[in-house]
Design an enzyme around this catalytic site. Structure first.
Site, PDB file in Angstrom:
ATOM      1  N   GLU A  53      -3.966  25.334 -53.096  1.00 27.39           N
ATOM      2  CA  GLU A  53      -3.636  24.769 -51.786  1.00 27.39           C
ATOM      3  C   GLU A  53      -3.594  25.911 -50.776  1.00 27.39           C
ATOM      4  O   GLU A  53      -4.441  26.018 -49.906  1.00 27.39           O
ATOM      5  CB  GLU A  53      -2.281  24.041 -51.862  1.00 27.39           C
ATOM      6  CG  GLU A  53      -1.796  23.466 -50.553  1.00 27.39           C
ATOM      7  CD  GLU A  53      -0.355  22.948 -50.639  1.00 27.39           C
ATOM      8  OE1 GLU A  53       0.368  23.294 -51.590  1.00 27.39           O
ATOM      9  OE2 GLU A  53       0.045  22.200 -49.724  1.00 27.39           O
TER      10      GLU A  53
ATOM     11  N   ASP B  33       1.300  13.312 -50.187  1.00 29.05           N
ATOM     12  CA  ASP B  33       2.117  14.539 -50.228  1.00 29.05           C
ATOM     13  C   ASP B  33       3.489  14.289 -49.598  1.00 29.05           C
ATOM     14  O   ASP B  33       4.458  14.114 -50.315  1.00 29.05           O
ATOM     15  CB  ASP B  33       1.407  15.725 -49.562  1.00 29.05           C
ATOM     16  CG  ASP B  33       1.840  17.060 -50.152  1.00 29.05           C
ATOM     17  OD1 ASP B  33       2.534  17.063 -51.193  1.00 29.05           O
ATOM     18  OD2 ASP B  33       1.474  18.113 -49.580  1.00 29.05           O
TER      19      ASP B  33
ATOM     20  N   HIS C 221       6.218  13.555 -52.440  1.00 32.89           N
ATOM     21  CA  HIS C 221       7.536  14.176 -52.640  1.00 32.89           C
ATOM     22  C   HIS C 221       8.631  13.270 -52.092  1.00 32.89           C
ATOM     23  O   HIS C 221       8.574  12.867 -50.927  1.00 32.89           O
ATOM     24  CB  HIS C 221       7.598  15.533 -51.934  1.00 32.89           C
ATOM     25  CG  HIS C 221       6.654  16.557 -52.498  1.00 32.89           C
ATOM     26  ND1 HIS C 221       7.077  17.582 -53.320  1.00 32.89           N
ATOM     27  CD2 HIS C 221       5.311  16.710 -52.379  1.00 32.89           C
ATOM     28  CE1 HIS C 221       6.031  18.337 -53.666  1.00 32.89           C
ATOM     29  NE2 HIS C 221       4.945  17.825 -53.104  1.00 32.89           N
TER      30      HIS C 221
ATOM     31  N   HIS D 137       0.783  11.793 -55.961  1.00 28.09           N
ATOM     32  CA  HIS D 137       1.371  13.020 -55.397  1.00 28.09           C
ATOM     33  C   HIS D 137       2.118  12.696 -54.106  1.00 28.09           C
ATOM     34  O   HIS D 137       1.525  12.570 -53.036  1.00 28.09           O
ATOM     35  CB  HIS D 137       0.248  14.046 -55.145  1.00 28.09           C
ATOM     36  CG  HIS D 137       0.739  15.414 -54.781  1.00 28.09           C
ATOM     37  ND1 HIS D 137       0.266  16.567 -55.381  1.00 28.09           N
ATOM     38  CD2 HIS D 137       1.674  15.835 -53.891  1.00 28.09           C
ATOM     39  CE1 HIS D 137       0.880  17.613 -54.866  1.00 28.09           C
ATOM     40  NE2 HIS D 137       1.741  17.199 -53.955  1.00 28.09           N
TER      41      HIS D 137
ATOM     42  N   HIS E 267       1.014  22.326 -58.644  1.00 21.96           N
ATOM     43  CA  HIS E 267       0.478  22.570 -57.299  1.00 21.96           C
ATOM     44  C   HIS E 267      -0.370  23.846 -57.383  1.00 21.96           C
ATOM     45  O   HIS E 267       0.171  24.927 -57.647  1.00 21.96           O
ATOM     46  CB  HIS E 267       1.602  22.844 -56.301  1.00 21.96           C
ATOM     47  CG  HIS E 267       2.241  21.631 -55.720  1.00 21.96           C
ATOM     48  ND1 HIS E 267       3.142  20.874 -56.404  1.00 21.96           N
ATOM     49  CD2 HIS E 267       2.100  21.046 -54.493  1.00 21.96           C
ATOM     50  CE1 HIS E 267       3.548  19.872 -55.624  1.00 21.96           C
ATOM     51  NE2 HIS E 267       2.927  19.952 -54.458  1.00 21.96           N
TER      52      HIS E 267
HETATM   53  O1  NOS Z   1       2.288  20.574 -50.458  1.00 24.62           O
HETATM   54  C1  NOS Z   1       3.226  21.178 -50.982  1.00 24.62           C
HETATM   55  N1  NOS Z   1       2.988  22.363 -51.611  1.00 24.62           N
HETATM   56  C2  NOS Z   1       3.960  23.050 -52.242  1.00 24.62           C
HETATM   57  N2  NOS Z   1       5.231  22.646 -52.262  1.00 24.62           N
HETATM   58  C3  NOS Z   1       5.535  21.500 -51.637  1.00 24.62           C
HETATM   59  C4  NOS Z   1       4.571  20.725 -50.990  1.00 24.62           C
HETATM   60  N3  NOS Z   1       5.202  19.658 -50.441  1.00 24.62           N
HETATM   61  C5  NOS Z   1       6.494  19.760 -50.772  1.00 24.62           C
HETATM   62  N4  NOS Z   1       6.716  20.869 -51.486  1.00 24.62           N
HETATM   63  C6  NOS Z   1       7.989  21.364 -52.020  1.00 24.62           C
HETATM   64  O2  NOS Z   1       8.363  20.569 -53.128  1.00 24.62           O
HETATM   65  C7  NOS Z   1       9.765  20.399 -53.105  1.00 24.62           C
HETATM   66  C8  NOS Z   1      10.198  19.290 -54.025  1.00 24.62           C
HETATM   67  O3  NOS Z   1       9.735  18.042 -53.626  1.00 24.62           O
HETATM   68  C9  NOS Z   1      10.050  20.232 -51.628  1.00 24.62           C
HETATM   69  O4  NOS Z   1      11.413  20.466 -51.323  1.00 24.62           O
HETATM   70  C10 NOS Z   1       9.130  21.259 -51.010  1.00 24.62           C
HETATM   71  O5  NOS Z   1       9.781  22.516 -50.958  1.00 24.62           O
HETATM   72 ZN    ZN Z   2       2.883  18.500 -52.831  1.00 28.21          ZN
END
Ligand code: NOS
Ligand code: ZN
EC number: 3.5.4.4
Length: 384
Positions: free
Chosen positions: A215, A304, A25, A23, A212
């Protein structure tokens, strides 16, 4: 509180230990210096800082807001500079290089193709640029003596309405660099069932996805992700703790959902530092990962967003070693869990576990044995 047991890993051992990341991004892991370069190339003048060190600090502080919504606002700057083939290629290549340098041997990196179309790229061009970048990063890592394999997860944004289209894209590229699908973005108000068509499509195609869930929102979100949508894994899933009761005498009672998650070995993609920043946990020591590991949930450790959390796989493990006194055996357990939960074929996962992960940990443990022998014989020239 860390007691110096033979197995307590040093920072150097943590870095060299083989690690698996499920996980992370892509748009949350850029090097600050790269953001500045790309912003200059793109004529993007809205960056809050133009010095790389200051920019890194700005991201960490801005993301430290206690709310997922505010945390997500910082991605406007990274997405803004990831709008061309060259930019996506560079960011992906550097991502693979940075992870390899940190001892990651296998990673699934996610990003939302729909967020990279502002300057005319097609969804396909976005996916191909990122995949080519990962291959380049793997090559550079190899040239530097590191081995890493990187697969992509295509994310659809949960507030948008393109999930089915992105799921189809993930399916089209499944033998070409993409290993699965995800939904991300603000959780409250955007339940995963909004995208049921995408999940049903992927199930019909025998494809894999994570969601997701659990959270910024609690058990109903996890329940929907599993029982309505059929997620293979949970992104975070940290709120499953709300379905676990620990009595004063230490006895533990799992609710139906928590029992299901544990019984079915549903992988939990835990991201401790990110959870502290968005308010999903209060401290490393109080993070549910401690209890979930003890109860033998299929728990994994993840980053993350390395930029927004100022973290790396090694740093996440350092925090956990410090908070829970984890040993190399615990690290190996988390790593094997993650590899078992990856979306690549079973035989390849098994080979990674047997040929890369287990020998890697055995080597680290044998170094300690060797050092003991040298120390007790009175020599001061212990091999590093
Ligand atoms: O922890 C998280 N929870 C929910 N969405 C997230 C998290 N981290 C990043 N993103 C979202 O995922 C998109 C694509 O990578 C990012 O642009 C952000 O808006
Ligand atoms: Zn995430």
């Amino acid at each position: 509180m860390t007691s110096e047991t033979p197995n307590t890993p040093t920072a150097d051992q943590i870095r060299r230990a083989p690690k698996v990341l499920l996980h992370d991004h892509l748009d949350g892991g850029l090097r600050p210096g790269t953001i500045i370069d790309l912003a200059r190339d793109a004529g993007y003048d809205a960056l809050p800082e133009t010095d790389a060190d200051k920019l890194g600090i700005w991201f960490r502080e801005a993301a430290d807001s206690g709310s997922l919504e505010r945390y997500l606002e910082t991605f406007a700057h990274t997405c803004a500079v990831m709008q061309t083939r060259d930019a996506l290629f560079r960011v992906a290549a550097e991502c693979a290089e940075d992870l390899a340098e940190d001892g990651v041997v296998y990673a699934e990196i996610r990003y939302a193709p729909e967020q990279h179309l502002e300057q005319g790229l097609t969804l396909e061009e976005v996916v191909e640029a990122v995949t080519d970048g990962f291959r380049e990063g793997e090559r550079r890592a190899k040239a530097n003596g590191h081995r890493i394999r990187v697969g992509a997860l295509l994310t659809a944004m949960r507030h948008a309405a393109r999930a089915l289209e992105i799921a189809e894209l993930a399916n089209r590229y499944r033998d070409n660099g993409v290993v699965g699908f995800d939904i991300a973005g603000a959780e409250a108000g955007f339940p995963p069932t909004r995208h049921l068509d995408a999940f049903e499509y992927l199930k019909r195609e025998n494809n894999h996805f994570t969601i997701h869930a659990g959270e910024a929102f609690g058990l109903p979100s996890i329940w929907q992700a599993l029982q309505w949508c059929g997620a293979d894994r949970l992104g975070h899933g940290v709120r499953i703790i709300d379905d676990i009761e620990v009595a004063a005498d230490g006895s533990v009672k799992l609710g139906r959902l928590a029992a299901y998650v544990r019984d079915k070995r549903i992988p939990l993609e835990m991201c401790p530092t990110s959870n502290l920043q968005t308010g999903a946990a209060d401290s490393y020591a109080a993070h549910p990962i401690g209890l979930l590991r003890k109860l033998h949930f299929r728990t994994t450790v993840n980053t993350d967003n390395r930029l927004m959390s100022g973290t790396s796989m090694s740093r996440e493990f350092e925090h956990l070693v410090e908070a829970f006194g984890y040993t190399l055996d615990d690290m190996q357990w988390f790593t094997v869990n993650a590899m078992k939960s990856a979306f690549i074929p079973f035989d390849e996962r098994l080979a990674m576990i047997n040929d890369v992960i287990k020998p890697g940990y055995a080597e680290l443990k044998s170094e300690w044995l060797f050092r003991q022998t040298v120390t007790t014989s009175g020599s001061s020239s212990a091999r590093g």
